[in-house]
Design an enzyme around this catalytic site. Structure first.
Site, PDB file in Angstrom:
ATOM      1  N   ARG A   1     121.631  43.614 -71.266  1.00 30.94           N
ATOM      2  CA  ARG A   1     121.754  42.165 -71.002  1.00 30.94           C
ATOM      3  C   ARG A   1     120.567  41.648 -70.181  1.00 30.94           C
ATOM      4  O   ARG A   1     120.724  41.105 -69.099  1.00 30.94           O
ATOM      5  CB  ARG A   1     123.074  41.857 -70.281  1.00 30.94           C
ATOM      6  CG  ARG A   1     124.320  42.411 -70.932  1.00 30.94           C
ATOM      7  CD  ARG A   1     124.673  41.776 -72.267  1.00 30.94           C
ATOM      8  NE  ARG A   1     125.076  40.391 -72.198  1.00 30.94           N
ATOM      9  CZ  ARG A   1     126.330  39.980 -72.003  1.00 30.94           C
ATOM     10  NH1 ARG A   1     127.280  40.864 -71.794  1.00 30.94           N
ATOM     11  NH2 ARG A   1     126.622  38.698 -72.006  1.00 30.94           N
TER      12      ARG A   1
ATOM     13  N   CYS B   1     126.126  45.417 -68.573  1.00 33.36           N
ATOM     14  CA  CYS B   1     127.586  45.518 -68.696  1.00 33.36           C
ATOM     15  C   CYS B   1     127.867  46.494 -69.828  1.00 33.36           C
ATOM     16  O   CYS B   1     126.982  47.173 -70.320  1.00 33.36           O
ATOM     17  CB  CYS B   1     128.181  44.136 -68.936  1.00 33.36           C
ATOM     18  SG  CYS B   1     127.869  43.572 -70.577  1.00 33.36           S
TER      19      CYS B   1
ATOM     20  N   LYS C   1     136.105  29.794 -73.509  1.00 33.02           N
ATOM     21  CA  LYS C   1     135.491  30.397 -72.312  1.00 33.02           C
ATOM     22  C   LYS C   1     133.983  30.169 -72.331  1.00 33.02           C
ATOM     23  O   LYS C   1     133.384  29.763 -71.334  1.00 33.02           O
ATOM     24  CB  LYS C   1     135.771  31.891 -72.281  1.00 33.02           C
ATOM     25  CG  LYS C   1     134.919  32.686 -71.294  1.00 33.02           C
ATOM     26  CD  LYS C   1     135.287  34.149 -71.221  1.00 33.02           C
ATOM     27  CE  LYS C   1     134.628  34.989 -72.243  1.00 33.02           C
ATOM     28  NZ  LYS C   1     133.217  35.343 -71.975  1.00 33.02           N
ATOM     29  N   ASN C   2     133.356  30.384 -73.502  1.00 31.89           N
ATOM     30  CA  ASN C   2     131.896  30.360 -73.573  1.00 31.89           C
ATOM     31  C   ASN C   2     131.319  28.959 -73.668  1.00 31.89           C
ATOM     32  O   ASN C   2     130.105  28.787 -73.704  1.00 31.89           O
ATOM     33  CB  ASN C   2     131.408  31.253 -74.707  1.00 31.89           C
ATOM     34  CG  ASN C   2     131.697  32.723 -74.390  1.00 31.89           C
ATOM     35  OD1 ASN C   2     132.048  33.057 -73.249  1.00 31.89           O
ATOM     36  ND2 ASN C   2     131.585  33.580 -75.383  1.00 31.89           N
TER      37      ASN C   2
ATOM     38  N   ASP D   1     131.177  38.633 -81.131  1.00 29.01           N
ATOM     39  CA  ASP D   1     132.403  38.734 -80.314  1.00 29.01           C
ATOM     40  C   ASP D   1     133.623  39.048 -81.157  1.00 29.01           C
ATOM     41  O   ASP D   1     134.674  39.393 -80.611  1.00 29.01           O
ATOM     42  CB  ASP D   1     132.639  37.429 -79.541  1.00 29.01           C
ATOM     43  CG  ASP D   1     131.560  37.220 -78.494  1.00 29.01           C
ATOM     44  OD1 ASP D   1     131.445  36.102 -77.970  1.00 29.01           O
ATOM     45  OD2 ASP D   1     130.800  38.176 -78.227  1.00 29.01           O
TER      46      ASP D   1
ATOM     47  N   ARG E   1     128.082  38.604 -65.020  1.00 27.51           N
ATOM     48  CA  ARG E   1     126.646  38.446 -65.163  1.00 27.51           C
ATOM     49  C   ARG E   1     126.262  37.069 -65.708  1.00 27.51           C
ATOM     50  O   ARG E   1     125.174  36.589 -65.502  1.00 27.51           O
ATOM     51  CB  ARG E   1     126.088  39.536 -66.046  1.00 27.51           C
ATOM     52  CG  ARG E   1     126.747  39.516 -67.411  1.00 27.51           C
ATOM     53  CD  ARG E   1     125.997  40.244 -68.433  1.00 27.51           C
ATOM     54  NE  ARG E   1     124.597  40.032 -68.383  1.00 27.51           N
ATOM     55  CZ  ARG E   1     123.952  38.973 -68.868  1.00 27.51           C
ATOM     56  NH1 ARG E   1     124.635  37.966 -69.351  1.00 27.51           N
ATOM     57  NH2 ARG E   1     122.646  38.884 -68.811  1.00 27.51           N
TER      58      ARG E   1
ATOM     59  N   ARG F   1     139.745  38.628 -69.004  1.00 23.26           N
ATOM     60  CA  ARG F   1     138.509  37.854 -68.815  1.00 23.26           C
ATOM     61  C   ARG F   1     138.351  36.809 -69.909  1.00 23.26           C
ATOM     62  O   ARG F   1     137.715  35.782 -69.716  1.00 23.26           O
ATOM     63  CB  ARG F   1     137.286  38.777 -68.862  1.00 23.26           C
ATOM     64  CG  ARG F   1     137.200  39.749 -67.725  1.00 23.26           C
ATOM     65  CD  ARG F   1     135.913  40.515 -67.746  1.00 23.26           C
ATOM     66  NE  ARG F   1     134.769  39.581 -67.761  1.00 23.26           N
ATOM     67  CZ  ARG F   1     133.508  39.988 -67.866  1.00 23.26           C
ATOM     68  NH1 ARG F   1     133.239  41.271 -68.002  1.00 23.26           N
ATOM     69  NH2 ARG F   1     132.528  39.119 -67.869  1.00 23.26           N
TER      70      ARG F   1
HETATM   71  C1  EPZ Z   1     126.790  34.743 -74.789  1.00 16.72           C
HETATM   72  O1  EPZ Z   1     126.227  35.779 -74.014  1.00 16.72           O
HETATM   73  C2  EPZ Z   1     128.293  34.942 -74.691  1.00 16.72           C
HETATM   74  N1  EPZ Z   1     128.714  34.828 -73.296  1.00 16.72           N
HETATM   75  C3  EPZ Z   1     128.667  36.325 -75.232  1.00 16.72           C
HETATM   76  O2  EPZ Z   1     130.089  36.424 -75.198  1.00 16.72           O
HETATM   77  C4  EPZ Z   1     128.207  36.408 -76.688  1.00 16.72           C
HETATM   78  O3  EPZ Z   1     128.476  37.698 -77.173  1.00 16.72           O
HETATM   79  C5  EPZ Z   1     126.701  36.137 -76.768  1.00 16.72           C
HETATM   80  O4  EPZ Z   1     126.416  34.850 -76.162  1.00 16.72           O
HETATM   81  C6  EPZ Z   1     126.189  36.114 -78.191  1.00 16.72           C
HETATM   82  O5  EPZ Z   1     126.878  35.148 -78.928  1.00 16.72           O
HETATM   83  C7  EPZ Z   1     128.851  33.594 -72.765  1.00 16.72           C
HETATM   84  O6  EPZ Z   1     128.598  32.594 -73.407  1.00 16.72           O
HETATM   85  C8  EPZ Z   1     129.313  33.543 -71.337  1.00 16.72           C
HETATM   86  P1  EPZ Z   1     122.561  36.113 -75.600  1.00 16.72           P
HETATM   87  P2  EPZ Z   1     124.636  35.750 -73.677  1.00 16.72           P
HETATM   88  O7  EPZ Z   1     121.669  35.684 -74.484  1.00 16.72           O
HETATM   89  O8  EPZ Z   1     124.199  34.351 -73.443  1.00 16.72           O
HETATM   90  C9  EPZ Z   1     119.323  39.543 -75.684  1.00 16.72           C
HETATM   91  C10 EPZ Z   1     132.148  37.441 -74.805  1.00 16.72           C
HETATM   92  O9  EPZ Z   1     132.671  38.454 -75.287  1.00 16.72           O
HETATM   93  N2  EPZ Z   1     118.652  38.780 -74.617  1.00 16.72           N
HETATM   94  O10 EPZ Z   1     122.618  35.298 -76.844  1.00 16.72           O
HETATM   95  O11 EPZ Z   1     124.374  36.756 -72.623  1.00 16.72           O
HETATM   96  C11 EPZ Z   1     120.607  40.181 -75.166  1.00 16.72           C
HETATM   97  O12 EPZ Z   1     120.339  41.408 -74.531  1.00 16.72           O
HETATM   98  C12 EPZ Z   1     130.689  37.459 -74.400  1.00 16.72           C
HETATM   99  O13 EPZ Z   1     132.732  36.331 -74.637  1.00 16.72           O
HETATM  100  C13 EPZ Z   1     117.393  39.191 -74.204  1.00 16.72           C
HETATM  101  O14 EPZ Z   1     116.841  40.167 -74.708  1.00 16.72           O
HETATM  102  O15 EPZ Z   1     124.050  36.270 -75.071  1.00 16.72           O
HETATM  103  C14 EPZ Z   1     121.399  40.371 -76.420  1.00 16.72           C
HETATM  104  O16 EPZ Z   1     120.994  41.559 -77.057  1.00 16.72           O
HETATM  105  C15 EPZ Z   1     130.056  38.818 -74.583  1.00 16.72           C
HETATM  106  N3  EPZ Z   1     116.768  38.501 -73.209  1.00 16.72           N
HETATM  107  C16 EPZ Z   1     120.993  39.163 -77.272  1.00 16.72           C
HETATM  108  O17 EPZ Z   1     119.775  38.665 -76.697  1.00 16.72           O
HETATM  109  C17 EPZ Z   1     117.351  37.402 -72.623  1.00 16.72           C
HETATM  110  O18 EPZ Z   1     116.726  36.795 -71.719  1.00 16.72           O
HETATM  111  C18 EPZ Z   1     122.031  38.048 -77.266  1.00 16.72           C
HETATM  112  O19 EPZ Z   1     122.206  37.643 -75.944  1.00 16.72           O
HETATM  113  C19 EPZ Z   1     118.627  37.000 -73.055  1.00 16.72           C
HETATM  114  C20 EPZ Z   1     119.253  37.700 -74.059  1.00 16.72           C
END
Ligand code: EPZ
Length: 421
Positions: free
Chosen positions: A123, A118, A24-25, A308, A94, A400
């Site tokens: 996020r 979420c 998915k990711n 995850d 999102r 999802r």
């Molecule tokens: C991706 O989300 C995945 N989703 C998530 O999978 C996964 O948990 C996550 O990466 C971490 O591996 C998809 O790929 C669609 P991040 P993403 O940006 O890109 C903070 C699932 O269950 N952050 O690495 O949103 C954020 O708040 C989902 O399949 C900022 O502060 O993850 C978080 O605490 C859930 N500012 C941390 O970084 C930003 O601009 C990691 O977020 C962006 C992120």
């Protein structure tokens, strides 16, 4: 259907093999990247998930032609009719924010509704916005919408405060058609980033370094089409291996890349699970129970233990022998599954980002509710281990991220049914 539930008669060891489909990711950002080119892109192993369906409807809303044949999706974003992702679609998922970079760099404008938070945290997208501004975009945030405009993005050096997966992906896409060279440092290193690099390079781009913390993108003028197969889903594969372990059985996941699972396999071995790998499969086998607890499990950006798999792993630790400490370092509130596991007799104490799990001899079946997709999977795993009948509701969360979870578990000898309202 909103009221569907999964009913499990637990207590039976799983056994058998399950073939893992596309990630998915990896699929979601790569679907976003099809917007970079006017030529048709054929994508194989696209999983049939509700999150993917939302992304396909966003592409169609923008005016792209989308054709789905089983696990193969063809996208042709030749002439778009809109550059706005509407609120109702952003609220559904999102991570649709991932289309910003591609639309902005190809068309010079994109408008997206502020993505909601979420169940696992606020996020924020500040790192996405900051990086796009450094590439030369003008960005206005007003009335719940973010509007980004630019003449042509200019390559630059971007340092990410946190190795955000989404920000890395968005900025890779934005830099693809920018003028000159972009270097992203402290980039995320997930396998899904490497798959995105390989996809965009197959369109004729020039990106190097994905999988390391420094990614270098040479901007190009134009891209062509491609035929790309998505990598297997390491999180879904890990979930089935943990299901084998929690039921004291033996499960083989096929069509996987074992190295993507290393951090999970090391923890399963630490608990006493026998783990064997071949070139494209992994087998988890339990030869003695109870399994050992884990002194310390910390979720970290790849190649650390994946956030995850934190919830599914916590379900397993609930029935291990001893006390385990789990620290969730990636998201600020990803313990929503704890209260539901407690309803099944788990002994868990949470203090901010740390959970202390004292193993119990057995979980007891109960009615529980999924709060997010990985928490839902964790509750199904807990139900497989608990004696009696466990009913998991709100399973739209599970759909999802997991294709046919109940069907695949039934094929592994579980007594599990999906029932309507
Ligand atoms: C991706 O989300 C995945 N989703 C998530 O999978 C996964 O948990 C996550 O990466 C971490 O591996 C998809 O790929 C669609 P991040 P993403 O940006 O890109 C903070 C699932 O269950 N952050 O690495 O949103 C954020 O708040 C989902 O399949 C900022 O502060 O993850 C978080 O605490 C859930 N500012 C941390 O970084 C930003 O601009 C990691 O977020 C962006 C992120």
């Amino acid at each position: 259907m909103a009221m569907e539930r999964i009913v499990i008669a637990g207590g039976r060891p799983l056994s058998g093999k399950v073939r893992i489909g596309g990630a998915k990711n990896a699929a979601l950002p790569i679907l976003g990247a099809t917007l970079l080119t006017e030529a048709p892109c054929v994508l194989r192993e696209i999983p049939n998930l509700t999150d993917v369906a939302v992304m396909l409807s966003i592409l169609e809303h923008l005016g792209a032609k989308v054709e789905v044949k089983g696990d193969t999706v063809t996208v042709e974003a030749a002439t778009l009719t809109s550059l706005t992702v509407p609120e109702h679609l952003m609220r559904e998922m999102r991570s649709s924010i991932i289309v910003m970079g591609a639309l902005l760099t190809r068309f010079g404008k994109v408008k997206v509704s502020q993505p909601g938070g979420c169940d696992i945290g606020s996020r924020p997208i500040d790192l996405h916005i900051k990086g796009l501004r450094e590439l030369g975009a003008d960005i206005e945030e007003k009335h719940g919408y973010i509007t980004a405009t630019c003449k042509r993005l200019r390559g630059t050096s971007i340092h990410l405060d946190f190795p955000s997966v989404g920000a890395t992906q968005n900025l890779m896409m934005a830099a693809t058609l920018a003028e000159g060279t972009t270097v992203i440092t402290n980039a995320a290193k997930e396998p899904e980033i490497v798959d995105l690099q390989n996809f965009i390079n197959s369109l004729g781009a020039n990106i190097k370094g994905a999988g390391t913390d420094t990614i270098r993108i040479e901007g190009v003028e134009k891209l062509h089409g491609t035929d790309h197969t998505i990598i297997p889903d390491r999180i879904v594969a890990g979930t089935y291996l943990i299901a084998g372990a929690i039921t004291g059985g033996q499960v083989t996941v096929e069509n996987v890349i074992p190295e993507h699972l290393e951090s999970l396999l090391a923890k399963l071995r630490e608990m006493g699970v026998q783990v064997e790998t071949t070139g494209d499969s992994v087998t988890a086998r339990v030869t003695q129970q109870p399994l050992r607890a884990i002194d310390s499990l910390r979720t970290l950006p790849y190649p650390g233990f994946p956030t995850d798999l934190q919830a599914p792993m916590m379900a397993l630790l609930c029935v291990a022998n001893g006390t385990s400490i789990v620290t969730e370092t990636v998201f600020e509130s990803r313990f929503k599954h704890v209260n539901e596991l407690r309803r099944m007799g788990a002994d868990i104490k949470v203090n901010e980002r740390t959970a202390i799990i004292r193993g119990v001899p057995a979980l007891s079946s109960a009615n529980v509710a999924a709060t997010d997709l990985r928490a839902g999977a964790a509750l199904v795993l807990a139900g497989l281990a608990a004696d009696g009948i466990t009913v998991v509701s709100d399973i739209h969360h599970i759909d999802r991220g997991y294709v046919d979870l109940d069907e695949n578990l039934r094929a592994l000898n579980a007594r599990i049914e999906r029932i309507g309202c």
